[in-house]
Write a protein that holds these residues in place. Structure first.
Motif, PDB file in Angstrom:
ATOM      1  N   TYR A 101      26.904   6.293 -10.783  1.00  0.00           N
ATOM      2  CA  TYR A 101      27.678   6.261  -9.543  1.00  0.00           C
ATOM      3  C   TYR A 101      28.180   4.856  -9.181  1.00  0.00           C
ATOM      4  O   TYR A 101      29.348   4.708  -8.793  1.00  0.00           O
ATOM      5  CB  TYR A 101      26.878   6.884  -8.405  1.00  0.00           C
ATOM      6  N   PRO A 102      27.359   3.803  -9.319  1.00  0.00           N
ATOM      7  CA  PRO A 102      27.905   2.462  -9.060  1.00  0.00           C
ATOM      8  C   PRO A 102      29.028   2.096 -10.038  1.00  0.00           C
ATOM      9  O   PRO A 102      29.982   1.411  -9.652  1.00  0.00           O
ATOM     10  CB  PRO A 102      26.683   1.547  -9.250  1.00  0.00           C
ATOM     11  N   LEU A 103      28.927   2.565 -11.290  1.00  0.00           N
ATOM     12  CA  LEU A 103      29.984   2.312 -12.261  1.00  0.00           C
ATOM     13  C   LEU A 103      31.273   3.018 -11.842  1.00  0.00           C
ATOM     14  O   LEU A 103      32.364   2.435 -11.901  1.00  0.00           O
ATOM     15  CB  LEU A 103      29.543   2.785 -13.648  1.00  0.00           C
ATOM     16  N   MET A 104      31.167   4.262 -11.404  1.00  0.00           N
ATOM     17  CA  MET A 104      32.343   4.988 -10.904  1.00  0.00           C
ATOM     18  C   MET A 104      32.997   4.226  -9.763  1.00  0.00           C
ATOM     19  O   MET A 104      34.224   4.061  -9.722  1.00  0.00           O
ATOM     20  CB  MET A 104      31.926   6.364 -10.366  1.00  0.00           C
ATOM     21  N   GLU A 105      32.164   3.769  -8.834  1.00  0.00           N
ATOM     22  CA  GLU A 105      32.689   3.080  -7.655  1.00  0.00           C
ATOM     23  C   GLU A 105      33.419   1.803  -8.054  1.00  0.00           C
ATOM     24  O   GLU A 105      34.507   1.502  -7.535  1.00  0.00           O
ATOM     25  CB  GLU A 105      31.545   2.777  -6.688  1.00  0.00           C
ATOM     26  N   GLN A 106      32.836   1.053  -8.982  1.00  0.00           N
ATOM     27  CA  GLN A 106      33.462  -0.180  -9.441  1.00  0.00           C
ATOM     28  C   GLN A 106      34.802   0.093 -10.115  1.00  0.00           C
ATOM     29  O   GLN A 106      35.795  -0.599  -9.869  1.00  0.00           O
ATOM     30  CB  GLN A 106      32.531  -0.913 -10.410  1.00  0.00           C
ATOM     31  N   LEU A 107      34.844   1.113 -10.966  1.00  0.00           N
ATOM     32  CA  LEU A 107      36.081   1.451 -11.664  1.00  0.00           C
ATOM     33  C   LEU A 107      37.163   1.915 -10.691  1.00  0.00           C
ATOM     34  O   LEU A 107      38.337   1.578 -10.845  1.00  0.00           O
ATOM     35  CB  LEU A 107      35.804   2.518 -12.720  1.00  0.00           C
ATOM     36  N   LEU A 108      36.762   2.662  -9.668  1.00  0.00           N
ATOM     37  CA  LEU A 108      37.723   3.073  -8.640  1.00  0.00           C
ATOM     38  C   LEU A 108      38.263   1.856  -7.896  1.00  0.00           C
ATOM     39  O   LEU A 108      39.464   1.769  -7.599  1.00  0.00           O
ATOM     40  CB  LEU A 108      37.071   4.043  -7.660  1.00  0.00           C
ATOM     41  N   THR A 109      37.373   0.903  -7.600  1.00  0.00           N
ATOM     42  CA  THR A 109      37.783  -0.324  -6.918  1.00  0.00           C
ATOM     43  C   THR A 109      38.803  -1.093  -7.750  1.00  0.00           C
ATOM     44  O   THR A 109      39.719  -1.721  -7.203  1.00  0.00           O
ATOM     45  CB  THR A 109      36.549  -1.214  -6.646  1.00  0.00           C
ATOM     46  N   GLU A 110      38.658  -1.018  -9.065  1.00  0.00           N
ATOM     47  CA  GLU A 110      39.577  -1.714  -9.971  1.00  0.00           C
ATOM     48  C   GLU A 110      40.900  -0.970 -10.149  1.00  0.00           C
ATOM     49  O   GLU A 110      41.780  -1.435 -10.884  1.00  0.00           O
ATOM     50  CB  GLU A 110      38.908  -1.914 -11.327  1.00  0.00           C
ATOM     51  N   VAL A 135      32.699  26.140 -20.939  1.00  0.00           N
ATOM     52  CA  VAL A 135      34.059  25.604 -20.833  1.00  0.00           C
ATOM     53  C   VAL A 135      34.171  24.717 -19.590  1.00  0.00           C
ATOM     54  O   VAL A 135      33.740  25.098 -18.498  1.00  0.00           O
ATOM     55  CB  VAL A 135      35.100  26.735 -20.744  1.00  0.00           C
ATOM     56  N   MET A 136      34.761  23.547 -19.766  1.00  0.00           N
ATOM     57  CA  MET A 136      34.992  22.657 -18.635  1.00  0.00           C
ATOM     58  C   MET A 136      36.377  22.041 -18.732  1.00  0.00           C
ATOM     59  O   MET A 136      37.005  22.015 -19.790  1.00  0.00           O
ATOM     60  CB  MET A 136      33.925  21.567 -18.565  1.00  0.00           C
ATOM     61  N   GLU A 137      36.855  21.551 -17.583  1.00  0.00           N
ATOM     62  CA  GLU A 137      38.114  20.826 -17.495  1.00  0.00           C
ATOM     63  C   GLU A 137      37.832  19.475 -16.853  1.00  0.00           C
ATOM     64  O   GLU A 137      36.731  19.219 -16.364  1.00  0.00           O
ATOM     65  CB  GLU A 137      39.140  21.619 -16.673  1.00  0.00           C
ATOM     66  N   ALA A 138      38.839  18.603 -16.849  1.00  0.00           N
ATOM     67  CA  ALA A 138      38.711  17.287 -16.228  1.00  0.00           C
ATOM     68  C   ALA A 138      39.451  17.290 -14.897  1.00  0.00           C
ATOM     69  O   ALA A 138      40.609  17.705 -14.823  1.00  0.00           O
ATOM     70  CB  ALA A 138      39.290  16.219 -17.143  1.00  0.00           C
ATOM     71  N   ARG A 139      38.776  16.831 -13.843  1.00  0.00           N
ATOM     72  CA  ARG A 139      39.408  16.771 -12.518  1.00  0.00           C
ATOM     73  C   ARG A 139      39.284  15.342 -11.984  1.00  0.00           C
ATOM     74  O   ARG A 139      38.233  14.711 -12.089  1.00  0.00           O
ATOM     75  CB  ARG A 139      38.760  17.761 -11.550  1.00  0.00           C
ATOM     76  N   VAL A 140      40.369  14.844 -11.391  1.00  0.00           N
ATOM     77  CA  VAL A 140      40.409  13.475 -10.886  1.00  0.00           C
ATOM     78  C   VAL A 140      39.492  13.321  -9.671  1.00  0.00           C
ATOM     79  O   VAL A 140      39.456  14.186  -8.784  1.00  0.00           O
ATOM     80  CB  VAL A 140      41.853  13.085 -10.510  1.00  0.00           C
ATOM     81  N   LEU A 141      38.751  12.197  -9.657  1.00  0.00           N
ATOM     82  CA  LEU A 141      37.932  11.823  -8.507  1.00  0.00           C
ATOM     83  C   LEU A 141      38.670  10.702  -7.769  1.00  0.00           C
ATOM     84  O   LEU A 141      38.699   9.560  -8.227  1.00  0.00           O
ATOM     85  CB  LEU A 141      36.555  11.333  -8.955  1.00  0.00           C
ATOM     86  N   PRO A 142      39.301  10.991  -6.613  1.00  0.00           N
ATOM     87  CA  PRO A 142      40.087   9.958  -5.923  1.00  0.00           C
ATOM     88  C   PRO A 142      39.234   8.938  -5.173  1.00  0.00           C
ATOM     89  O   PRO A 142      39.660   7.811  -4.940  1.00  0.00           O
ATOM     90  CB  PRO A 142      40.947  10.776  -4.951  1.00  0.00           C
ATOM     91  N   ALA A 143      38.027   9.347  -4.759  1.00  0.00           N
ATOM     92  CA  ALA A 143      37.135   8.470  -3.997  1.00  0.00           C
ATOM     93  C   ALA A 143      35.723   9.038  -4.094  1.00  0.00           C
ATOM     94  O   ALA A 143      35.533  10.225  -4.367  1.00  0.00           O
ATOM     95  CB  ALA A 143      37.575   8.394  -2.535  1.00  0.00           C
ATOM     96  N   MET A 144      34.730   8.185  -3.842  1.00  0.00           N
ATOM     97  CA  MET A 144      33.346   8.635  -3.982  1.00  0.00           C
ATOM     98  C   MET A 144      32.995   9.733  -2.986  1.00  0.00           C
ATOM     99  O   MET A 144      32.166  10.589  -3.265  1.00  0.00           O
ATOM    100  CB  MET A 144      32.391   7.450  -3.814  1.00  0.00           C
ATOM    101  N   ASP A 145      33.651   9.721  -1.828  1.00  0.00           N
ATOM    102  CA  ASP A 145      33.336  10.758  -0.840  1.00  0.00           C
ATOM    103  C   ASP A 145      34.023  12.091  -1.144  1.00  0.00           C
ATOM    104  O   ASP A 145      33.909  13.041  -0.373  1.00  0.00           O
ATOM    105  CB  ASP A 145      33.662  10.286   0.582  1.00  0.00           C
ATOM    106  N   ALA A 146      34.712  12.162  -2.284  1.00  0.00           N
ATOM    107  CA  ALA A 146      35.339  13.425  -2.695  1.00  0.00           C
ATOM    108  C   ALA A 146      34.436  14.256  -3.597  1.00  0.00           C
ATOM    109  O   ALA A 146      34.845  15.313  -4.075  1.00  0.00           O
ATOM    110  CB  ALA A 146      36.665  13.149  -3.409  1.00  0.00           C
ATOM    111  N   LEU A 147      33.211  13.785  -3.839  1.00  0.00           N
ATOM    112  CA  LEU A 147      32.270  14.562  -4.645  1.00  0.00           C
ATOM    113  C   LEU A 147      31.717  15.718  -3.830  1.00  0.00           C
ATOM    114  O   LEU A 147      31.323  15.552  -2.671  1.00  0.00           O
ATOM    115  CB  LEU A 147      31.120  13.669  -5.117  1.00  0.00           C
ATOM    116  N   THR A 148      31.664  16.892  -4.454  1.00  0.00           N
ATOM    117  CA  THR A 148      31.165  18.087  -3.776  1.00  0.00           C
ATOM    118  C   THR A 148      30.405  18.946  -4.786  1.00  0.00           C
ATOM    119  O   THR A 148      30.708  18.906  -5.980  1.00  0.00           O
ATOM    120  CB  THR A 148      32.343  18.884  -3.164  1.00  0.00           C
ATOM    121  N   PRO A 149      29.392  19.701  -4.354  1.00  0.00           N
ATOM    122  CA  PRO A 149      28.648  20.525  -5.308  1.00  0.00           C
ATOM    123  C   PRO A 149      29.541  21.567  -5.982  1.00  0.00           C
ATOM    124  O   PRO A 149      30.325  22.250  -5.327  1.00  0.00           O
ATOM    125  CB  PRO A 149      27.578  21.206  -4.434  1.00  0.00           C
TER     126      PRO A 149
END
Length: 207
Positions: A64-73, A87-101
């Protein structure tokens, strides 16, 4: 033969998960910080525009800290979204508060805030797993999600961030199992060597 390999995988998976559980919370935090700092300096990560990570469990390296740093960059970050059995797909994470179960309670980007993207757009995929070897062998958790997804991302570097205790001499691999390109632990950088459809022959180095 198939039954023998299945038994081998189950035994190795049990051993590796026990090794992960043996770390204290303090040890896990310290190792996570070291490994993620190394990831930020990894050339493929430094050059990547779109990076796919995953929502780590309590026993995995804390990404999670790595995600946050990369988003900051200003990087585009994607996470897996389970859409069916294996089966899975890739979905964009626009901000850390966009994570949901999501499925199985695994955190995933809110569909209302992040679009799905094509696997072909991804530059680096941080690949989870239980065990890895220097030939790129990977033992997952048994769902086959990444074995199905990775071939759909032909240009992505398949990068593993792992505790050093997860690196073993040999991982049993079946025809359907997909290999990785590089492994970073708190102690080593391994550029994996294997022959396959993904990039052909890879060189092997440790530092």
């Amino acid at each position: 033969m198939a039954a023998d390999m299945t038994g081998e995988k189950k035994a190795l998976r049990r051993e590796m998960l026990a090794r992960r559980r043996a770390f204290s919370a303090q040890e896990r935090t310290a190792l996570s910080e070291m490994i993620c700092a190394r990831a930020l300096d990894f050339p493929a990560v430094k050059a990547a525009r779109t990076i796919m990570l995953y929502a780590a469990t309590a026993e995995e390296i804390d990404l999670y800290p790595l995600m946050e740093q990369l988003l900051t960059e200003g990087r585009r970050i994607a996470l897996p979204e389970i859409v069916g059995s294996g089966v899975m797909e890739a979905r964009v994470l626009p901000a850390m508060d966009a994570l949901t179960p999501g499925a199985f309670g695994i955190l995933t980007p809110d569909p209302a805030r992040g679009d799905r993207i094509s696997p072909e757009e991804i530059d680096v995929i941080i690949v989870p797993g239980a065990a890895f070897d220097a030939d790129g062998g990977r033992l997952g958790l048994g769902g086959g999600y990444y074995d199905r997804f990775l071939p759909r991302a032909p240009r992505a570097v398949r990068l593993v961030l792992a505790y050093d205790v997860q690196i073993v001499p040999h991982v049993p691999m079946g025809a359907q199992d997909v290999r990785v390109d590089a492994i970073l632990s708190e102690r080593r950088t391994i550029f994996c060597k294997y022959m396959g459809n993904h990039g052909g022959v890879r060189s092997f180095e440790t530092t």
